[in-house]
Each structure stands twice: as C-alpha cells, then as structure tokens.
Enzyme design. Sequence first.
Site, mmCIF file in Angstrom:
data_model
loop_
_atom_site.group_PDB
_atom_site.id
_atom_site.type_symbol
_atom_site.label_atom_id
_atom_site.label_comp_id
_atom_site.label_asym_id
_atom_site.label_seq_id
_atom_site.Cartn_x
_atom_site.Cartn_y
_atom_site.Cartn_z
ATOM 1 N N GLU A 41 0.788 -1.085 0.018
ATOM 2 C CA GLU A 41 0.106 0.051 -0.092
ATOM 3 C C GLU A 41 0.914 1.435 0.068
ATOM 4 O OE1 GLU A 41 -3.701 2.281 0.434
ATOM 5 O OE2 GLU A 41 -3.020 0.355 -0.468
ATOM 6 N N TYR A 42 1.912 1.337 0.930
ATOM 7 C CA TYR A 42 2.844 2.359 0.773
ATOM 8 C C TYR A 42 3.524 2.624 -0.776
ATOM 9 C CZ TYR A 42 6.760 5.119 2.472
ATOM 10 O OH TYR A 42 7.700 6.136 2.631
ATOM 11 N N LEU B 173 31.012 18.288 25.074
ATOM 12 C CA LEU B 173 30.780 18.143 26.800
ATOM 13 C C LEU B 173 31.852 17.977 27.373
ATOM 14 C CD1 LEU B 173 27.787 15.651 25.906
ATOM 15 C CD2 LEU B 173 27.619 17.685 26.893
ATOM 16 N N LYS C 11 24.416 8.721 25.106
ATOM 17 C CA LYS C 11 25.331 9.436 24.439
ATOM 18 C C LYS C 11 25.564 8.592 23.137
ATOM 19 C CE LYS C 11 29.708 11.948 24.439
ATOM 20 N NZ LYS C 11 30.122 11.647 23.000
ATOM 21 N N ARG D 283 28.475 19.253 12.520
ATOM 22 C CA ARG D 283 28.680 20.166 13.737
ATOM 23 C C ARG D 283 30.081 20.916 13.376
ATOM 24 N NH1 ARG D 283 32.503 18.700 17.943
ATOM 25 N NH2 ARG D 283 32.145 19.923 19.819
ATOM 26 N N GLU E 83 22.026 13.324 16.474
ATOM 27 C CA GLU E 83 22.831 12.405 16.083
ATOM 28 C C GLU E 83 22.379 11.529 14.929
ATOM 29 O OE1 GLU E 83 25.320 13.073 18.069
ATOM 30 O OE2 GLU E 83 26.933 11.528 17.635
ATOM 31 N N LYS F 36 22.287 16.083 31.978
ATOM 32 C CA LYS F 36 21.899 17.572 31.726
ATOM 33 C C LYS F 36 20.972 17.865 33.022
ATOM 34 C CE LYS F 36 21.905 16.530 26.844
ATOM 35 N NZ LYS F 36 21.110 16.453 25.539
ATOM 36 N N CYS G 282 41.615 -28.185 4.216
ATOM 37 C CA CYS G 282 42.808 -29.175 4.389
ATOM 38 C C CYS G 282 41.662 -30.283 3.947
ATOM 39 C CB CYS G 282 43.028 -29.432 5.767
ATOM 40 S SG CYS G 282 43.547 -31.220 6.252
HETATM 41 S S1 IVH Z 1 24.104 17.323 24.117
HETATM 42 C C1 IVH Z 1 25.602 20.682 25.449
HETATM 43 N N1 IVH Z 1 23.134 14.770 24.066
HETATM 44 O O1 IVH Z 1 28.175 14.333 22.011
HETATM 45 C C2 IVH Z 1 24.954 19.814 24.694
HETATM 46 N N2 IVH Z 1 25.114 15.440 22.919
HETATM 47 O O2 IVH Z 1 30.465 16.342 23.154
HETATM 48 C C3 IVH Z 1 26.009 19.209 23.664
HETATM 49 N N3 IVH Z 1 26.115 13.377 22.113
HETATM 50 O O3 IVH Z 1 28.940 15.530 19.269
HETATM 51 C C4 IVH Z 1 25.320 18.175 23.141
HETATM 52 N N4 IVH Z 1 24.454 12.047 22.416
HETATM 53 O O4 IVH Z 1 26.684 14.834 19.307
HETATM 54 C C5 IVH Z 1 24.244 15.691 23.559
HETATM 55 N N5 IVH Z 1 22.019 12.683 24.052
HETATM 56 C C6 IVH Z 1 22.807 13.565 23.763
HETATM 57 C C7 IVH Z 1 24.041 13.223 22.999
HETATM 58 C C8 IVH Z 1 25.042 14.105 22.473
HETATM 59 C C9 IVH Z 1 25.515 12.149 21.825
HETATM 60 C C10 IVH Z 1 27.228 13.977 21.281
HETATM 61 C C11 IVH Z 1 27.062 15.140 20.419
HETATM 62 C C12 IVH Z 1 28.437 15.845 20.433
HETATM 63 C C13 IVH Z 1 28.948 15.270 21.477
HETATM 64 C C14 IVH Z 1 29.381 16.366 22.498
#
Ligand code: IVH
Length: 684
Positions: free
Chosen positions: A34-35, A82, A118, A139, A188, A305, A441
């Site tokens: 369908e898609y 970070l 991360k 970035r 990401e 965070k 072998c």
């Molecule tokens: S926050 C202050 N959240 O980590 C905010 N970054 O060193 C900066 N990354 O290359 C980013 N997962 O792409 C954030 N849940 C997440 C992340 C994340 C991966 C990567 C980001 C950057 C690196 C920062």
Amino acid sequence: MTSIEQRIAQLRDEINYHAYRYYTLDDPIISDAEYDRLMNELRALEEAHPELITPDSPTQRVGAPPLDQFEKVIHPVPMTSLGNAFNDDDMRAWLTRIGRLLPEGVTTSDLTFVVEPKFDGLAVALTYENGVLVRGATRGNGIEGEDVTANLRTVKSIPLRIPVSPDGSAELAEVGPSPPARIEVRGEVYMPIAAFNELNRRQAEKGEKLYANPRNAAAGAVRQLDSRITARRPLAFFAYAIGYVEGGEEIRSQWEALDYLRRLGFPVSPDVRRSRDFDEVLDLIHRWMERRDSLPYEADGVVVKVDDFALQELLGVVGNAPRWAIAYKFPAREATTRLLKIEVNVGRTGVLTPYAVLKPVNIGGVTVRQASLHNFEDLARKDIREGDTVVVKRAGDVIPQVVKPILELRPPDSKPYQLPDRCPSCGEPVVKPEDEVAVYCVNAACPAQLVRRVEYFVSRGAMDIEGFGVKIAEQLIRAGLIRDVADIYYLTRDQLLSLEGFAEKKADNLLAAIEASKSQPLERVVTALGIRGVGSVVAKMLVAAFPSMDTLANATVEELEAIEGIGPHIAQSVVDWFSRPRHRQVIEKLRRAGVRMEAEVTAAPPSARPLAGLTFVITGTLPTMTRDEAKAFIEAHGGKVTSSVSKKTDYLLLGENPGSKLAKAQSLGIKIINEEELKEMVGG
Ligand code: IVH
C-alpha cells in the site's frame, strides 16, 4: 490549488505519516504494498508535473546529483561539546562545581536531571522554516560546519516536514503542534548495529573494504559528496536538543524540549529518563553500562543534563562545553596490544581460518587473549603480521576482532605472514580452490577435522549426546578410539575407563547417552553427517522427500533439486557426499550399531514445510522483499508471522533501520536472522 496540487499535497502528507509510523515508531499501519502504491502515484504525478516537485517531497529521499564540495555553514548558535566524566567521583565533583554556582537558596538537591544515552554517531543541526527542512549541517568545529542537506534528506527518520502531518487518526492529533516559524533541531545521525553488520557483510562479499565501526560508517555516509550513495546507507537519527526556536510553544526545560521534539515527529530515544535524585542518576548510569551490549545502537556513554533552562543559562558555558551537562564515558571497546602469534584453526569441513594470539589486554572490562582474523584474504589485505601492535575491537557479544596493525610500531625485522601450505593439524598439503576465498585441508583423516565433525555430530542440534563435549572428543581421538563418527557407537566401558578422568559413573552416563541417541529421528542423523549445506532445516526437507537413508543416498541431483527449497548446490553436495566410499562405510557402521535409518511413520503426511511451528516477527526494510512478500514467503513454508515480539517469537527477521522490536528481541534472547538466513532456512 488545482486538484492535482491538492492530490500531491495529500499524498505527501500521507506518505510522510506512514514513513513516520514505519521508521520512527516502528509501528506501521499499512502494508508495504500500500505504501509503494502511494509512492508510485506521487512519483507519477510529479513526473507529469515536474514544476510541482519540492525538496520536502518524500520522492526526494533518493539523493541528488553529486556535489564538488560542501558549502560552509556558520552555526547561529555554536554547537558545543561536552565535558567528560569517567567514574562516579568525577560525577560528584561535577555536582559540587555546579553547587557553588547556584543562586542563593538553591542547592544541588533541588536540581532535576535528564539522563540520555550518548549516541555514537555524527552530530548534526537541522533547520526547519515554517515546518520545512531547509538545511542540515554537520557540527564541524562547533562554530562552522558543512552543509549536508542533500545527504540528510535521504535519512528516512529525519522528517522533511514537521509536524508529521495528521491523517485524522487519534494518535496524530497528539503528534501535531503547529510548526514554529523557525527551529534548529540537534541530534545524532547513527547507524544501527544490525544494519552496520549487514553492510559490512555485504562489503566483504563484494571484496570491498570493511568499516571499522558504526560511527565511521555513519560519518562517512553523511560526508559523502554523492547523496545517492548516502541514500543507500541504513542511517537513522535521534534528536536530543533544540539549538534555537522562533515561535511555537514556550519550552522551559530539556524534558519539555524532548517531549516537544517527539510531538513534532522527531525520533527521540525511548531510553531518556528524568530524575531529581543524584544517586538515582548514578544508578541509571550503571544500569546503562551493563545494558550497553544489548542496545541496537552504539552508545559511548551517558549524558546528564540539568533539566531547567533557566538554571542552564545561569550555569553557562566554560570553554566550549556547558557547565550544565556532562558525559559519563563508557570504557573504550578498542585497545591496542601485541599480536604474539597467528595460529590456524581447522574447521569441520576442512576450512582453515587464522586467528590471533594476543598479549592479554583488558577491553571494556573483559580480558581478551585471542581475536578473529576473519580469513587469509583479509589478513593479507590488512598486512597483519606476528609481532605487530594491533588495534583490537570487542563490540557486543561478538568475538573480538583484530582491526588493523599500527604500522608506526612495527618492528624493523617483521616479515609478512606466509599462508600455510600444510594443515597445522595433520601436516597434509592444503588446497585453495580457484573460485573461493577459503583454504582447505582435504585430508579426510585429519584429526582436527575429525574433532570438529565429532563435536558437531554429538551437538544439541544433531544427535544430542549429553555430556559429550569437545574435551572428550579430543581425548578419544588422541587415544585412537575414534577414527570416524560411527566409532562413537562402538566404544566400550573398558576403553572409557582406561582414559584419564573417567570414573565408572562418568563412563556409564556417557554410554547411556550414546545408546539413547540411537533412536534420534532420521532427520537428526542426516543433519549429524555434516554434509555441506545440509543443516537441520534442509535435513528435514530431505527426509520428508526421501524417508530412508538408502533412498536418500541413492537420490540423483535431479530428484533432489525437484524438492521445493533445495537448490542445485545442495543437491550436488548431497550426491557428492554419498558418492564417497568412506562415507558409505560410515553409514553402514551406523546402521550396524542400530542408529535409525528410516523415518518414523507419522500420521501426518510428510510435509516439506520447513518453517512449520515457527513464529516470526519482521522489522526494518529487507534487502529484496517487501514485508508482505516476506510474510507470504514465511507462511508458504509453514511459518507464522506476528506483529509484535514476545516470548513466543522464535525469530526476528531483521532489515535495515529496524525499530524498537530489535531491542525487545535482544532482551528476550530471541534469534535474529536476516533475509538471506531466512531463505537458507528453507534451503533456498
Ligand atoms: S548534548 C551541550 N546529548 O556528544 C550539549 N550530545 O561532546 C551538547 N552526543 O558530538 C550536546 N548524544 O553529538 C548531547 N544525548 C546527547 C548526545 C550528545 C551524543 C554527542 C554530540 C556531540 C558530543 C558532545
């Protein structure tokens, strides 16, 4: 708007919505067919009216003509990095630092934190104007990145238009706040691990270079000048931040931002958590570390965070990292160590495979002493040598692998590795067929092969002789008590008792298990013979068509090929196996010992439905079949397809860009197969 314009707009909305259901929610509500029909209709209309094609049309996800270079993009709001933490003390030190900067009357115990994976991919910023994706940038150095819009448009889970448009269904009402005038979404781009493995498997098959890890593969694909190549890479996206926003809802915290992004139709990790308790934050991190290997994507840490935007503002940025966030990095999964020796393993079919003996090294908490070198061709291409310092990778449950040598550290007297010309086990010359990568072998009496054959013969999927492990196989072969698999049935109590470590009880148990295996059904006996291409599924099909060993042994290639699901290679392999006098002798010895040579007569007619009784779940895009075709295929072979993974699921059929079903299946320990393996199961 003309009626054609209207229809085009409607189709785009519908397709975007269904793509969202499929790629972001992993919960499609229409069939692939369908898609495809919607997509074909849109394509036809756009072909007839090219002036109506817009960059946010789902037809534009296939990539655009290659660029000479990427334009530079200055980020309106810098993309910071970070700060890192490597243990709980680092985390507590971070909390203390923050504490000193909080306003009067606020303490660290008042803080709320958001804990996120991360993701290990490539950071990108997506700009939407009035809901339309107008730019995607890498970035870069945080201030200036590259314009990779054409490439990012091909990533299926990146919406081309937000919010993902309602089709009137209830779920959609939730998805659709009105689009802000302008928003920059950060996140990401990554490659799911299963998709990465599949990509590398295909690269290997074509003899092309392998990607070192999912991150490199993703980064390479995003920074491709030809976006049509990017379009063929199984990339996915997770949103984790808003760079800036004009208009739209008021957002006061990271948690609200993630929720808003989710409602606009962005993929947001289901694994994000919020907590007010720092000990719980640490707990979450530890749990993450343990679960790391079972995630469907690579995570190299956890990001913590401070939730509240006002406090984020107050804490500010130092250098190029915000004070309000920190990355707790997982231990690396790559390490360097010395390759002491290249050794060779001999498989059941006589295939020789090299492996590396390493100076023991700790990788992510596990001591690694040996690593795979894949095959001799790969070894030669990478020019890996004894004495080299090598990069070793351990990811998930897979066997550690040697990635590459570090040439700068190579000892001056090192010599290229020489392909063995003799089998390391029996010393007979090895053979390398022209059209194969493998080195063999071919000595039928080679002890190493015999160990593997016996090991296979007695294994759970074959004759299932309990208590008969590799150690015993080696012992019996070394003692000269076993020269072929049939000798297993002629072992005596006295012989066993003469071996080291065999007391009466152990000998009797083993003999009883051997005796019991004589009544295993014929298909297991056929499996246990270890004929190339004949696993348990094919064996079942063969026995269904030829219900006795004699009729099977005398079958011709044509007769075998006539069985549904049996191809020419397997047919030939079966005929070749039974044509060897040695093999005929083994069959006779088995027969004399009382091993079953006839199929059981069952009430049900013998069926050639190899998937009977098995339940499958499908996720992601398969290389050649649509989901509907895969479903029909499985059902035609007697299997069942259900839509969600549960303990009753036998197999997860995995395609590119899988959804949450993969993680579920992994957590339940369900077997995961790809399309090719599915076809192999039915012998095709
Ligand atoms: S926050 C202050 N959240 O980590 C905010 N970054 O060193 C900066 N990354 O290359 C980013 N997962 O792409 C954030 N849940 C997440 C992340 C994340 C991966 C990567 C980001 C950057 C690196 C920062």
